[in-house]
Design a protein around this motif. Sequence first.
Motif, PDB file in Angstrom:
ATOM      1  N   LYS A 138       0.908  -0.844  -0.298  1.00 28.89           N
ATOM      2  CA  LYS A 138       0.112   0.133   0.326  1.00 28.89           C
ATOM      3  C   LYS A 138       0.939   1.320   0.307  1.00 28.89           C
ATOM      4  N   THR A 139       1.727   0.986   1.083  1.00 32.33           N
ATOM      5  CA  THR A 139       2.986   2.244   0.635  1.00 32.33           C
ATOM      6  C   THR A 139       3.548   2.474  -0.361  1.00 32.33           C
ATOM      7  N   GLN A 140       3.509   1.866  -1.380  1.00 34.41           N
ATOM      8  CA  GLN A 140       4.485   1.607  -2.281  1.00 34.41           C
ATOM      9  C   GLN A 140       2.973   2.170  -3.788  1.00 34.41           C
ATOM     10  N   ASP A 141       2.215   1.927  -3.830  1.00 35.55           N
ATOM     11  CA  ASP A 141       1.345   2.346  -3.923  1.00 35.55           C
ATOM     12  C   ASP A 141       1.020   3.823  -4.155  1.00 35.55           C
ATOM     13  N   LYS A 142       1.010   4.294  -2.641  1.00 33.61           N
ATOM     14  CA  LYS A 142       1.039   5.015  -2.365  1.00 33.61           C
ATOM     15  C   LYS A 142       2.262   6.005  -2.966  1.00 33.61           C
ATOM     16  N   ILE A 143       2.789   5.536  -2.799  1.00 35.17           N
ATOM     17  CA  ILE A 143       4.360   6.906  -3.426  1.00 35.17           C
ATOM     18  C   ILE A 143       4.316   6.749  -4.927  1.00 35.17           C
ATOM     19  N   LEU A 144       3.287   5.689  -5.260  1.00 39.09           N
ATOM     20  CA  LEU A 144       3.783   6.123  -7.713  1.00 39.09           C
ATOM     21  C   LEU A 144       2.259   7.297  -7.585  1.00 39.09           C
ATOM     22  N   GLN A 145       1.059   7.114  -6.365  1.00 42.03           N
ATOM     23  CA  GLN A 145      -0.173   8.565  -6.457  1.00 42.03           C
ATOM     24  C   GLN A 145       0.903   9.400  -6.876  1.00 42.03           C
ATOM     25  N   GLY A 146       1.249   9.668  -5.759  1.00 36.53           N
ATOM     26  CA  GLY A 146       2.138  11.081  -5.226  1.00 36.53           C
ATOM     27  C   GLY A 146       2.943  11.124  -6.660  1.00 36.53           C
ATOM     28  N   ILE A 147       3.336  10.129  -6.659  1.00 36.01           N
ATOM     29  CA  ILE A 147       4.120  10.300  -7.918  1.00 36.01           C
ATOM     30  C   ILE A 147       4.011  11.606  -9.620  1.00 36.01           C
ATOM     31  N   ALA A 148       2.668  10.219  -9.771  1.00 39.38           N
ATOM     32  CA  ALA A 148       1.833  11.076 -10.474  1.00 39.38           C
ATOM     33  C   ALA A 148       0.928  12.022 -10.637  1.00 39.38           C
ATOM     34  N   PHE A 149       0.864  12.367  -9.384  1.00 40.76           N
ATOM     35  CA  PHE A 149       0.210  13.886  -8.733  1.00 40.76           C
ATOM     36  C   PHE A 149       1.220  14.960  -9.402  1.00 40.76           C
ATOM     37  N   LEU A 150       2.275  14.541  -8.523  1.00 43.95           N
ATOM     38  CA  LEU A 150       3.392  15.602  -9.050  1.00 43.95           C
ATOM     39  C   LEU A 150       4.050  15.845 -10.614  1.00 43.95           C
ATOM     40  N   SER A 151       4.291  14.841 -10.405  1.00 43.14           N
ATOM     41  CA  SER A 151       4.202  15.239 -12.355  1.00 43.14           C
ATOM     42  C   SER A 151       2.740  15.628 -13.075  1.00 43.14           C
ATOM     43  N   GLU A 152       2.181  15.712 -12.771  1.00 41.47           N
ATOM     44  CA  GLU A 152       1.283  16.764 -13.496  1.00 41.47           C
ATOM     45  C   GLU A 152       0.695  17.485 -12.810  1.00 41.47           C
ATOM     46  N   HIS A 153       1.457  18.002 -11.688  1.00 40.41           N
ATOM     47  CA  HIS A 153       0.981  19.524 -10.715  1.00 40.41           C
ATOM     48  C   HIS A 153       2.807  20.663 -11.100  1.00 40.41           C
TER      49      HIS A 153
END
Length: 586
Positions: A138-153
């Motif tokens: 779950k932590t790993q998935d959350k990190i992936l999500q976070g990276i996606a969010f950052l690259s968007e913004h």
Amino acid sequence: MDKNQIVQLLEGIGELLALKEGSSVFELRAYENGARALNSLDGDIKQLVKEGKLKGTPGLGPTIIKRIEEAVETDHIAFYDELVANTPAVKLDMLRIPGLGPKRINTIYEQVKVTSLAELEQACKENRVAVLPGFGKKTQDKILQGIAFLSEHADRFLYPVAEEEAARIHEALATLPEIVRHQVAGSLRRRRETVKDIDMVVSVADDAGPEARRKIMEFFTTQPTVKAITGKGETKSSVILGSGIAMDLRVVADRQFPYTLHHFTGSREHHIPLRRRAQSMNMTINDYGLFKINGEQEELVPCQTEADIYAALGMEYVEPELREDMGEIEAAAQHTLPTLVEEKDIRGVLHAHSTWSDGHNSIREMAEACIERGYSYLGLTDHSKAAAYAGGLSEDDLMKQGEEIDRLNEEFAGRFRILKGTECDILRDGTLDFPDHILAKLDFVVASIHSNFQLSPQEQTERMVRAIANPYVSIIGHPTGRILLSREGYQLDMEAVIEAAARHGVCIEINAHPSRLDLDWHLVRKARDKGIKVPIGPDAHSLAGIDVIRYGIGAARKGWLRANDVLNTLETEALLAFFHVQRNRG
DNA sequence: GCCGTTTTCGGCCCGACTGTTTTCAGTCG
């Protein structure tokens, strides 16, 4: 170096210390406290340093004062520079991923040996992060999500950052005698809550030669805040400024200025239907001009201002904030655009904290700051007890605070009024953190969510709607909880929330903090269309925090709000009457 | 690094939540 920049350096030291292994968590907290203490000081920092006024400020000890003095004198803090030099950039990048803090970042850095977010993303996809001690799927998935969010913004900046950078250049350019007109354009002019780059348009006399343009461009590209030059010509130059934001400057002949300004103000979405309209009137518009088409011939329609351009198209002038293709083209053609609220319409403050909870200033100081700014009232809303991290008040404290407010109101009688309020936590089940008989003793209640962000959209919506149905709730605070460029708001059905607020006569605030601007302007428009009154609340935690109201004005204007759509344009008596009626809604 | 009606050392805001554990570390507000 001004106060804000020094505050940022001190905060930066805090972050860098957090990422440095073996450093004391208390030392970094001291820098965070120091940054906050400095931020809440009023007055010119150079003056304060010169007069030795920093000493005695709680949170500022000898070391931090020395560092502030160093920053004022040399524009640098050597300790900061040293920390930056010794901190891998990827660690700072990782700090921006929600859910990743210093401890996990150091573990990842040591054990997975990543040197960029791209490598971290790869490592997550190869399941090399989930297997680390203390990590998991779950932590790993959350990190992936976070990276996606950052690259968007990633390449966007908060409005105030862009505004400040633009203002510095704007002021400097305004001193050049060659420049006739000058104006910020782009999304900054439209007051978007985040901005990708800064566009500025300036004009020179119609008969000016190329040397005038060259001189302007030379001046622009050698400004002290310019970090890199990415393009330099006679009509357009591009630079990167200190904060990392990109800026374009365009120089045109003055007769072309309104067309170019209009073109680069955008938005693209606004221009598409506008061009269609021009076409239907046998005209065409681009950044060089508005032209009447006569067979093969294109004849310039002379315009001195943007208003002339709109007039030539049979339209009212459209304020830059409205140029988002939200129906403004039709409204301007029918001359039914709203007269937008302005900063001067605001009569008081309706969401502010004091030292009773997590604010930096006393009630008296906050009140006097409001008086200074010409406001008639201060709606004080310290946190409720569930917000323990913010020093939330118990019922007893709240009543004692009321006594202090009564005393101050006696003193201010006739010229200013402090309203008794609370920013009351909405608990997990949608009930409020104070019982009704306590809320009944207040003038108004702001209800906000500060916990249990992870509820399902349905549960979160039900929770919010239940709070709205409480007859003591006057205003919903920062309704989605978003932090711009940092985290999405909690998941809820805002349409249903707006519907419920309209039904119960509850207000929804525009939290004016530039990192929130929550309610978002798209939804502001929806709330307005349902007849909901929208207060613009600074959520002030210090004297300077009161001034963020102007960012909220931007969001209100983008949401088509007129003065009478905004709750705190009411004078004191009318406002109290409004709360009274609201409370007796049954 | 800051602070002191426990004052020059030894604490420092703290409760909730999450995901990881099998009693708790890390993160957040």
